[in-house]
Write a protein that holds these residues in place. Structure first.
Motif, PDB file in Angstrom:
ATOM      1  N   GLN A 462      77.131  31.540  49.760  1.00 21.67           N
ATOM      2  CA  GLN A 462      77.454  31.688  51.181  1.00 21.67           C
ATOM      3  C   GLN A 462      78.787  30.992  51.434  1.00 21.67           C
ATOM      4  OE1 GLN A 462      75.478  29.179  54.218  1.00 21.67           O
ATOM      5  NE2 GLN A 462      74.200  28.354  52.567  1.00 21.67           N
ATOM      6  N   PRO A 463      79.509  31.381  52.470  1.00 20.78           N
ATOM      7  CA  PRO A 463      80.773  30.705  52.774  1.00 20.78           C
ATOM      8  C   PRO A 463      80.531  29.227  53.067  1.00 20.78           C
ATOM      9  CG  PRO A 463      80.571  32.760  54.001  1.00 20.78           C
ATOM     10  CD  PRO A 463      79.237  32.511  53.390  1.00 20.78           C
ATOM     11  N   ALA A 464      81.463  28.380  52.652  1.00 22.56           N
ATOM     12  CA  ALA A 464      81.324  26.941  52.922  1.00 22.56           C
ATOM     13  C   ALA A 464      81.295  26.703  54.425  1.00 22.56           C
ATOM     14  CB  ALA A 464      82.469  26.174  52.278  1.00 22.56           C
ATOM     15  N   HIS A 465      80.337  25.906  54.856  1.00 19.73           N
ATOM     16  CA  HIS A 465      80.243  25.615  56.295  1.00 19.73           C
ATOM     17  C   HIS A 465      81.133  24.432  56.682  1.00 19.73           C
ATOM     18  CE1 HIS A 465      77.265  22.901  54.492  1.00 19.73           C
ATOM     19  NE2 HIS A 465      77.396  22.142  55.572  1.00 19.73           N
ATOM     20  N   LEU A 466      81.895  23.919  55.739  1.00 19.63           N
ATOM     21  CA  LEU A 466      82.885  22.872  55.988  1.00 19.63           C
ATOM     22  C   LEU A 466      84.250  23.508  55.790  1.00 19.63           C
ATOM     23  CD1 LEU A 466      80.865  20.382  53.882  1.00 19.63           C
ATOM     24  CD2 LEU A 466      81.194  20.162  56.340  1.00 19.63           C
ATOM     25  N   GLN A 467      84.930  23.766  56.898  1.00 19.65           N
ATOM     26  CA  GLN A 467      86.136  24.579  56.874  1.00 19.65           C
ATOM     27  C   GLN A 467      87.386  23.718  57.052  1.00 19.65           C
ATOM     28  OE1 GLN A 467      85.364  27.210  60.176  1.00 19.65           O
ATOM     29  NE2 GLN A 467      83.907  28.460  59.027  1.00 19.65           N
ATOM     30  N   LEU A 468      88.370  23.929  56.180  1.00 16.11           N
ATOM     31  CA  LEU A 468      89.669  23.292  56.356  1.00 16.11           C
ATOM     32  C   LEU A 468      90.546  24.217  57.190  1.00 16.11           C
ATOM     33  CD1 LEU A 468      90.420  21.915  52.763  1.00 16.11           C
ATOM     34  CD2 LEU A 468      89.432  20.706  54.709  1.00 16.11           C
ATOM     35  N   LEU A 469      90.953  23.766  58.359  1.00 13.97           N
ATOM     36  CA  LEU A 469      91.765  24.608  59.221  1.00 13.97           C
ATOM     37  C   LEU A 469      93.130  24.858  58.599  1.00 13.97           C
ATOM     38  CD1 LEU A 469      90.823  23.063  62.689  1.00 13.97           C
ATOM     39  CD2 LEU A 469      89.712  24.919  61.434  1.00 13.97           C
ATOM     40  N   ASP A 470      93.655  23.848  57.905  1.00 17.82           N
ATOM     41  CA  ASP A 470      94.914  23.981  57.173  1.00 17.82           C
ATOM     42  C   ASP A 470      94.730  23.298  55.817  1.00 17.82           C
ATOM     43  OD1 ASP A 470      97.429  23.950  56.081  1.00 17.82           O
ATOM     44  OD2 ASP A 470      98.424  23.021  57.800  1.00 17.82           O
ATOM     45  N   PRO A 471      94.424  24.050  54.750  1.00 15.71           N
ATOM     46  CA  PRO A 471      94.129  23.450  53.446  1.00 15.71           C
ATOM     47  C   PRO A 471      95.225  22.529  52.927  1.00 15.71           C
ATOM     48  CG  PRO A 471      93.512  25.766  53.448  1.00 15.71           C
ATOM     49  CD  PRO A 471      94.254  25.519  54.741  1.00 15.71           C
ATOM     50  N   ALA A 472      96.475  22.775  53.272  1.00  9.66           N
ATOM     51  CA  ALA A 472      97.571  21.946  52.764  1.00  9.66           C
ATOM     52  C   ALA A 472      97.467  20.495  53.242  1.00  9.66           C
ATOM     53  CB  ALA A 472      98.917  22.548  53.185  1.00  9.66           C
ATOM     54  N   LYS A 473      96.894  20.279  54.410  1.00 11.05           N
ATOM     55  CA  LYS A 473      96.804  18.924  54.952  1.00 11.05           C
ATOM     56  C   LYS A 473      95.920  18.015  54.101  1.00 11.05           C
ATOM     57  CE  LYS A 473      97.668  19.896  59.857  1.00 11.05           C
ATOM     58  NZ  LYS A 473      97.097  19.830  61.226  1.00 11.05           N
ATOM     59  N   ALA A 474      94.987  18.597  53.360  1.00  7.57           N
ATOM     60  CA  ALA A 474      94.082  17.787  52.544  1.00  7.57           C
ATOM     61  C   ALA A 474      94.866  16.920  51.560  1.00  7.57           C
ATOM     62  CB  ALA A 474      93.103  18.688  51.803  1.00  7.57           C
ATOM     63  N   ILE A 475      95.984  17.431  51.055  1.00  8.28           N
ATOM     64  CA  ILE A 475      96.804  16.679  50.118  1.00  8.28           C
ATOM     65  C   ILE A 475      98.011  16.066  50.818  1.00  8.28           C
ATOM     66  CG2 ILE A 475      98.170  16.794  47.999  1.00  8.28           C
ATOM     67  CD1 ILE A 475      95.096  17.057  47.661  1.00  8.28           C
ATOM     68  N   ASP A 476      98.713  16.866  51.628  1.00  6.34           N
ATOM     69  CA  ASP A 476      99.954  16.399  52.244  1.00  6.34           C
ATOM     70  C   ASP A 476      99.742  15.237  53.207  1.00  6.34           C
ATOM     71  OD1 ASP A 476     101.206  18.359  50.835  1.00  6.34           O
ATOM     72  OD2 ASP A 476     101.408  19.759  52.527  1.00  6.34           O
ATOM     73  N   ILE A 477      98.587  15.190  53.846  1.00  4.34           N
ATOM     74  CA  ILE A 477      98.321  14.123  54.819  1.00  4.34           C
ATOM     75  C   ILE A 477      97.198  13.205  54.327  1.00  4.34           C
ATOM     76  CG2 ILE A 477      97.526  13.614  57.162  1.00  4.34           C
ATOM     77  CD1 ILE A 477      99.007  16.113  58.088  1.00  4.34           C
ATOM     78  N   ASN A 478      96.019  13.760  54.133  1.00  3.04           N
ATOM     79  CA  ASN A 478      94.872  12.911  53.795  1.00  3.04           C
ATOM     80  C   ASN A 478      95.080  12.152  52.483  1.00  3.04           C
ATOM     81  OD1 ASN A 478      93.836  14.275  56.013  1.00  3.04           O
ATOM     82  ND2 ASN A 478      91.775  14.343  55.181  1.00  3.04           N
ATOM     83  N   TYR A 479      95.505  12.865  51.446  1.00  4.92           N
ATOM     84  CA  TYR A 479      95.675  12.237  50.126  1.00  4.92           C
ATOM     85  C   TYR A 479      96.889  11.316  50.096  1.00  4.92           C
ATOM     86  CZ  TYR A 479      96.477  11.902  45.062  1.00  4.92           C
ATOM     87  OH  TYR A 479      96.701  11.444  43.787  1.00  4.92           O
ATOM     88  N   LYS A 480      98.011  11.807  50.562  1.00  6.75           N
ATOM     89  CA  LYS A 480      99.263  11.050  50.434  1.00  6.75           C
ATOM     90  C   LYS A 480      99.361   9.877  51.404  1.00  6.75           C
ATOM     91  CE  LYS A 480     101.955  14.891  48.524  1.00  6.75           C
ATOM     92  NZ  LYS A 480     103.108  15.813  48.705  1.00  6.75           N
ATOM     93  N   LEU A 481      98.810  10.032  52.601  1.00  9.30           N
ATOM     94  CA  LEU A 481      98.953   8.968  53.600  1.00  9.30           C
ATOM     95  C   LEU A 481      97.726   8.064  53.706  1.00  9.30           C
ATOM     96  CD1 LEU A 481     100.714  10.859  56.541  1.00  9.30           C
ATOM     97  CD2 LEU A 481     101.755   9.565  54.659  1.00  9.30           C
ATOM     98  N   TYR A 482      96.532   8.642  53.496  1.00  8.55           N
ATOM     99  CA  TYR A 482      95.305   7.884  53.755  1.00  8.55           C
ATOM    100  C   TYR A 482      94.408   7.738  52.525  1.00  8.55           C
ATOM    101  CZ  TYR A 482      96.668   8.702  58.610  1.00  8.55           C
ATOM    102  OH  TYR A 482      97.353   8.745  59.803  1.00  8.55           O
ATOM    103  N   ALA A 483      94.902   8.115  51.348  1.00 12.44           N
ATOM    104  CA  ALA A 483      94.124   7.992  50.102  1.00 12.44           C
ATOM    105  C   ALA A 483      92.792   8.735  50.175  1.00 12.44           C
ATOM    106  CB  ALA A 483      93.905   6.518  49.755  1.00 12.44           C
ATOM    107  N   SER A 484      92.812   9.909  50.819  1.00 14.26           N
ATOM    108  CA  SER A 484      91.639  10.799  50.908  1.00 14.26           C
ATOM    109  C   SER A 484      90.386  10.079  51.415  1.00 14.26           C
ATOM    110  CB  SER A 484      91.362  11.454  49.559  1.00 14.26           C
ATOM    111  OG  SER A 484      92.437  12.271  49.165  1.00 14.26           O
TER     112      SER A 484
END
Length: 546
Positions: A462-484
């Protein structure tokens, strides 16, 4: 015509209730008590009534006794009268001091309960009154026509991971009603849409939340103190992080352990789950768990905003009740009684609306709630939770004492929640990583073995019920700025950074682990994670003791 554009079957009711929790079932029961002729339907995303219900839980029976004047709460399975209150301040990882129990946390006349069993019991009472209850039906879509909510649609079944219908495809159903009551609980997915679409949060503070993580243990008879409630603050949390623990002895040799962390914390390296685990190693706490067996686990976000964060409660065609609105009394660490009462008041307003011409908006509900004890109770403690955010642990405790003993809830000011929880994280570069000890598998555990005990299950295709509105932010913001931070604040190990060793990190979402706590939907720094309902009946299946 593709499968997804096939017409949906529709059912019509006078009142539709979304969510079979304490609030939703209380609303349905009160409606049938007032007008047995009304057709009332309750839909519940859990596999059964109570499957997704997680709580501490001490029940203040005030609302229950108003709903059923002849009811003995002690007859609800596992309900145990409180016999003793204790309060501890853990000064550090070795020292603790006993303190007087704050007045709001006195539990004389209250019951330690399995909230799942409470709602199972309420479900039986509702069905006896003629309420139709449909578990396993996840309300996935608002039905809005001409600016008015006319019901909800349940999610389509049999959609594959690729978003295409499978051979098991089945269209969802439209459930239409004159009035729709939203009792989804904290951070309900449709309630969130309603607040945005109808601008229900324009005149209130941002909501602030906590994550409550719970374990259920079977303990040795010689360590069991039936009816004991123990609360604590302090270690292992830093003084700038709101939170604490609760331990309750109930039933026969059962011990519920719940740890809460305010989601306005600032260090992205903090892991609520790991804090919960190391709390058990304190010398004042660890002996309680000696020889015990952990039998269940779960997690759920809870509203902490209180009075200042209550949204507009009505809109054309419907109302918000209970924790969907945010009626939890934080200093009491209780929300079932206020949720039930808000639902009963809503039901009384809706019943009056049917008798008085069925207006588009049941605005009388708000006025009636303001006249109820719920409004007065939440107003009286309005400054306590924001006091901890403003002044820290020690200043917050002093402020709480002043509010309680000097001003008695009538201070000539109101403290406010300045921003939503997703804006409180500091950059990882200016924060210190936290070195958490490895689990020993006896007292402390990892997340995956814990999720196993929650009986969580989702249809894999089934489709994931946890949706990333902008997948790029997961790395560009969350990973790089906040250590995921999502890899730490999720209590179920849903979020994982992979391929980091290859120099190409990416976020992997293990949606099948999700226990539906909603923390990611709340805490993600840019609100990039959107939690939507999976297929009906997916998620945890909590047993009767949770």
């Amino acid at each position: 015509m593709s499968d997804e554009t096939l017409p949906r079957e529709a059912m019509e009711f006078d009142v539709l209730v979304v969510g079979a929790g304490p609030a939703g079932l209380s609303a349905a029961i009160r409606l049938k008590q007032l007008n047995p002729e009304l057709s009332v339907c309750v839909v519940e995303k859990g596999s059964e009534v109570g499957a997704h219900i997680l709580s501490g839980a001490v029940l203040e029976p005030r609302a229950l006794k108003e709903l059923f004047p002849d009811c003995d709460p002690g007859l609800i399975p596992l309900a145990t009268p409180v016999t003793a209150d204790k309060f501890l301040f853990l000064l550090d990882d070795k020292k603790s001091v006993s303190m007087p129990t704050p007045p709001q946390m006195h539990n004389e006349g209250n019951y330690i309960v399995s909230l799942g069993n409470v709602v199972r019991w309420l479900g039986q009472q509702a069905e006896e009154l003629g309420v139709e209850i449909y578990p396993g039906f996840a309300a996935a879509e608002l039905l809005v026509e001409d600016g008015r909510v006319v019901g909800v649609a349940t999610g389509d079944m049999g959609i594959g991971k690729d978003g295409q219908p499978t051979e098991n495809f089945q269209r969802g159903m439209e459930l239409r009603a004159t009035y729709t009551v939203f009792g989804e609980g904290c951070r309900g997915s449709l309630s969130k849409q309603l607040m945005s679409q109808f601008k229900l949060r324009e005149q209130c503070d941002p909501q602030t939340y906590g994550i409550g993580i719970k374990e259920l243990w079977e303990i040795k008879p010689e360590k069991f103190q039936k009816g004991l409630t123990l609360h604590s603050v302090g270690w292992p949390l830093q003084s700038d992080t709101y939170g604490g623990a609760a331990i309750y002895h109930f039933g026969e040799n059962l011990m519920a352990y719940c740890f809460v962390v305010g989601l306005d914390y600032s260090n992205p390296y903090l892991s609520p789950f790991q804090e919960m685990q190391r709390y058990k190693t304190h010398p004042a706490i660890a002996p309680m768990f000696e020889g015990a067996k952990r039998i269940s686990y779960g997690a759920r976000a809870l509203n902490e905003g209180g009075f200042q964060s209550l949204p507009k409660l009505t809109f054309p065609g419907g109302v918000l009740i209970g924790c969907a609105a945010g009626t939890l009394n934080v200093p009491k660490i209780k929300g079932s009684h206020t949720a039930m009462k808000s639902a009963m008041v809503a039901a009384e307003a809706i019943a009056a609306a049917f008798a008085g011409g069925k207006p588009d908006e049941v605005s009388a509900y708000t006025d009636m709630l303001k006249e109820s004890w719920v409004w007065a109770e939440l107003h009286q403690v309005r400054n306590i939770r924001p006091g901890f955010a403003k002044f820290g642990l020690y200043g917050g405790m002093l402020n709480a004492a002043l509010e309680t003993y000097v001003f008695r809830g009538k201070a000539p000011w109101t403290l406010h929640h300045p921003h939503p929880d997703n804006e409180s994280l500091k950059k990882a570069s200016i924060c210190k990583p936290i070195d958490y000890p490895k689990p020993d598998g006896k007292l402390t555990f990892d997340r995956l073995s814990s999720v196993f005990l929650s009986n969580t299950n989702h249809e894999e295709n089934q489709p994931a019920h946890l949706q990333l509105l902008d997948p790029a932010k997961a790395i560009d913001i969350n990973y790089k700025l906040y250590a995921s931070p999502e890899t730490r604040y999720c209590p179920a190990g849903v979020y994982e950074i992979v391929d980091e060793d290859k120099g190409a990190p990416k976020l992997q979402i293990n949606a099948q682990n999700c226990v539906h706590c909603k923390t990611c939907d709340i805490k993600d720094p840019t609100q990039n994670i959107n939690w939507v309902v999976p297929e009906g009946a997916g998620g945890p299946n909590y047993p009767g003791g949770m």
